[in-house]
Design a protein around this motif. Structure first.
Motif, PDB file in Angstrom:
ATOM      1  N   LEU A 164       0.749 -38.242  24.587  1.00 37.08           N
ATOM      2  CA  LEU A 164      -0.327 -37.403  24.063  1.00 37.08           C
ATOM      3  C   LEU A 164      -1.226 -36.902  25.188  1.00 37.08           C
ATOM      4  N   LYS A 165      -1.419 -37.720  26.205  1.00 34.74           N
ATOM      5  CA  LYS A 165      -2.180 -37.258  27.370  1.00 34.74           C
ATOM      6  C   LYS A 165      -1.489 -36.050  28.001  1.00 34.74           C
ATOM      7  N   ALA A 166      -0.152 -36.086  28.092  1.00 33.20           N
ATOM      8  CA  ALA A 166       0.583 -34.966  28.671  1.00 33.20           C
ATOM      9  C   ALA A 166       0.424 -33.705  27.842  1.00 33.20           C
ATOM     10  N   ILE A 167       0.436 -33.841  26.521  1.00 33.56           N
ATOM     11  CA  ILE A 167       0.239 -32.685  25.641  1.00 33.56           C
ATOM     12  C   ILE A 167      -1.145 -32.087  25.868  1.00 33.56           C
ATOM     13  N   ASP A 172      -4.656 -27.880  28.458  1.00 31.13           N
ATOM     14  CA  ASP A 172      -5.676 -27.494  29.431  1.00 31.13           C
ATOM     15  C   ASP A 172      -5.112 -26.543  30.483  1.00 31.13           C
ATOM     16  N   VAL A 173      -3.861 -26.767  30.880  1.00 30.87           N
ATOM     17  CA  VAL A 173      -3.223 -25.879  31.855  1.00 30.87           C
ATOM     18  C   VAL A 173      -3.147 -24.459  31.310  1.00 30.87           C
ATOM     19  N   VAL A 174      -2.684 -24.328  30.065  1.00 34.34           N
ATOM     20  CA  VAL A 174      -2.522 -22.991  29.479  1.00 34.34           C
ATOM     21  C   VAL A 174      -3.869 -22.334  29.238  1.00 34.34           C
ATOM     22  N   GLN A 175      -4.859 -23.099  28.818  1.00 35.53           N
ATOM     23  CA  GLN A 175      -6.195 -22.527  28.625  1.00 35.53           C
ATOM     24  C   GLN A 175      -6.782 -22.044  29.946  1.00 35.53           C
ATOM     25  N   VAL A 217       7.402 -27.840  24.371  1.00 34.11           N
ATOM     26  CA  VAL A 217       6.965 -26.670  25.126  1.00 34.11           C
ATOM     27  C   VAL A 217       5.599 -26.255  24.596  1.00 34.11           C
ATOM     28  N   VAL A 218       4.639 -26.118  25.512  1.00 28.01           N
ATOM     29  CA  VAL A 218       3.281 -25.732  25.159  1.00 28.01           C
ATOM     30  C   VAL A 218       2.976 -24.370  25.778  1.00 28.01           C
ATOM     31  N   GLY A 219       2.484 -23.457  24.952  1.00 26.99           N
ATOM     32  CA  GLY A 219       2.146 -22.123  25.433  1.00 26.99           C
ATOM     33  C   GLY A 219       1.333 -21.378  24.400  1.00 26.99           C
ATOM     34  N   GLU A 220       1.129 -20.087  24.630  1.00 28.86           N
ATOM     35  CA  GLU A 220       0.384 -19.263  23.698  1.00 28.86           C
ATOM     36  C   GLU A 220       1.273 -18.847  22.537  1.00 28.86           C
ATOM     37  N   ALA A 221       0.678 -18.763  21.355  1.00 36.89           N
ATOM     38  CA  ALA A 221       1.471 -18.573  20.143  1.00 36.89           C
ATOM     39  C   ALA A 221       1.619 -17.119  19.713  1.00 36.89           C
ATOM     40  N   LEU A 229       2.421 -26.024  16.173  1.00 36.11           N
ATOM     41  CA  LEU A 229       1.241 -26.873  16.078  1.00 36.11           C
ATOM     42  C   LEU A 229       0.181 -26.339  17.034  1.00 36.11           C
ATOM     43  N   GLN A 230      -0.868 -25.753  16.481  1.00 37.07           N
ATOM     44  CA  GLN A 230      -1.971 -25.273  17.305  1.00 37.07           C
ATOM     45  C   GLN A 230      -2.764 -26.480  17.802  1.00 37.07           C
ATOM     46  N   LEU A 231      -3.063 -26.501  19.095  1.00 28.32           N
ATOM     47  CA  LEU A 231      -3.722 -27.650  19.708  1.00 28.32           C
ATOM     48  C   LEU A 231      -5.223 -27.435  19.772  1.00 28.32           C
ATOM     49  N   GLY A 232      -5.943 -28.364  19.183  1.00 31.62           N
ATOM     50  CA  GLY A 232      -7.395 -28.301  19.197  1.00 31.62           C
ATOM     51  C   GLY A 232      -7.975 -29.195  20.272  1.00 31.62           C
ATOM     52  N   THR A 233      -9.251 -29.516  20.114  1.00 30.65           N
ATOM     53  CA  THR A 233      -9.941 -30.311  21.115  1.00 30.65           C
ATOM     54  C   THR A 233      -9.476 -31.760  21.082  1.00 30.65           C
TER      55      THR A 233
END
Length: 386
Positions: A164-167, A172-175, A217-221, A229-233
């Motif tokens: 979860l830390k990696a997610i 944060d990287v993409v933001q 894979v994490v990126g813009e949707a 899954l949209q990632l919140g705070t």
């Protein structure tokens, strides 16, 4: 919570999971582990009780000798212990087995997210069960065909909370760098560290861990037409007076893990104020992705948060069918949740993900399930949670 406009919608666009081919019933592991305790009948009885009650029916391993008899298994031998694999031997096995499992999960995540390998800008690799260099990150770049300029971010030896830390790191990287696309790959070969147990405390650690890999894979949707899954705070917090309750140290015969039986109670006592901070006055969400560090942890979280059985079933199902997979587990839970929501043609739903590791560390994150029919019709009201 005050929503703010967000046109990037940093999200998990796809998840992939992989298990080794060797499936072991919990009863078989119990017999292997207790076979060397003939002169310690009280400890053998305690071991059988712990293994029956921990919520695990099946585990998976990269080590085929666990499927044999005690005479064939060097990790949990009956009688003479002089031939137990050294840490060096265990790391050799990790180096051989980790890459194929990691590749399987990563390829699934890339396919599920519709991402070409050359689109990946950052690679976060996660493991606490093996290390070598050049490491898993380098090998994945070569085997997956990622750019040699991919920014590599290894997270090593952070325990079960690291997935979860990696997610959250990927978010944060993409933001911080819009247009980035991050591949997260977790590989944990926990069974390589099993050893003959002579103390009650060590039995808790041996009773529920298994091997696996998980990737996302994490990126813009934008223009992403599948469920995501949209990632919140979210954030990480160290719980007070708990440093010695979970330890993971390198020994001569593998890594030595200690888990205190008071961990579930401690998590329960500190979780409510942390969730109040995370939710910032918002109501409790419907979805709960809880890292099943053990049956007692899920029980404690469900009790203190007054959750329904159906809200913890994904965590319990993963624990029962595969065990605690360390950093990989949270992605197995999220993947099962998304699959179920998709099968039900569910509407958008909000959730909280949580995982726990040495420290004691709690990783907490808000998220939102967005179905395909909604993701293709995004409006100006889309937002993340602050």
């Amino acid at each position: 919570m005050n929503p703010t406009q967000n046109h990037s919608q940093v999200s998990i666009l796809g998840i992939g999971t992989a298990l080794p081919v060797h499936e072991i019933p919990q009863s078989d592991i119990t017999e292997l582990l207790t076979s060397h305790l003939e002169d310690k009948p009280d400890l053998a009885r305690f071991a059988r009780r712990i293994f029956r009650s921990c919520g695990v029916d099946t585990r998976y391993t990269v080590e085929p000798s666990y499927k044999g008899t005690a005479g064939e298994c060097r990790y949990l031998p009956a009688g003479d212990h002089s031939n137990i694999p050294t840490t060096e031997e265990r790391m050799d096995t990790y180096k051989r087995e980790a890459l194929p499992l990691g590749l399987e999960a990563a390829k699934k995540a890339l396919k599920e997210s519709g991402t070409h390998p050359e689109q990946i800008t950052h690679l976060i690799t996660v493991s606490c069960t093996g290390q070598y260099s050049p490491g898993l990150d380098v090998m994945l770049i070569r085997q997956l065909g990622l750019s040699p300029r991919t920014n590599r971010l290894p997270l090593m030896f952070l325990g079960c909370a690291a997935g979860l830390k990696a997610i959250q790191m990927a978010r944060d990287v993409v933001q911080g760098a819009p247009g980035s696309r991050v591949l997260v790959v977790c590989v944990e070969l926990c069974t390589l560290h099993f050893q003959p147990v002579m103390e009650k405390e060590a039995l808790f650690a041996a009773s529920f861990f298994g091997d696996a890999s998980a990737s996302c894979v994490v990126g813009e949707a934008e223009d992403h037409h599948a469920d995501y899954l949209q990632l919140g705070t979210g954030y990480s917090v160290l719980l007070p007076d708990s440093t010695e309750d979970m330890t993971w140290e390198v020994g001569n015969y593998g890594f030595d893990l200690f888990l205190s039986p008071r961990i579930p109670k401690m998590l329960g006592s500190h979780l409510v104020p942390e969730l109040d901070k995370l939710l910032a006055g918002d109501s409790m969400p419907e979805l709960w992705a809880i890292h099943p560090g053990g049956r007692g942890i899920v029980d404690s979280v469900q009790d203190v948060l007054n959750l329904r059985d159906d809200q913890t079933r994904f965590s319990r199902d993963i624990l029962r069918n595969a065990g605690n997979l360390s950093s990989c587990t949270i992605m197995f839970v999220l993947n099962a949740m998304v699959s179920d929501l998709k099968s039900q043609d569910s509407a958008s739903k909000e959730g909280v993900a949580m995982a726990f590791g040495p420290g004691l560390t709690a990783e907490l994150m808000r998220f939102k399930y967005v179905p395909a029919q909604v993701s293709s019709q995004k409006t100006e009201t889309d937002h993340v949670y602050l």
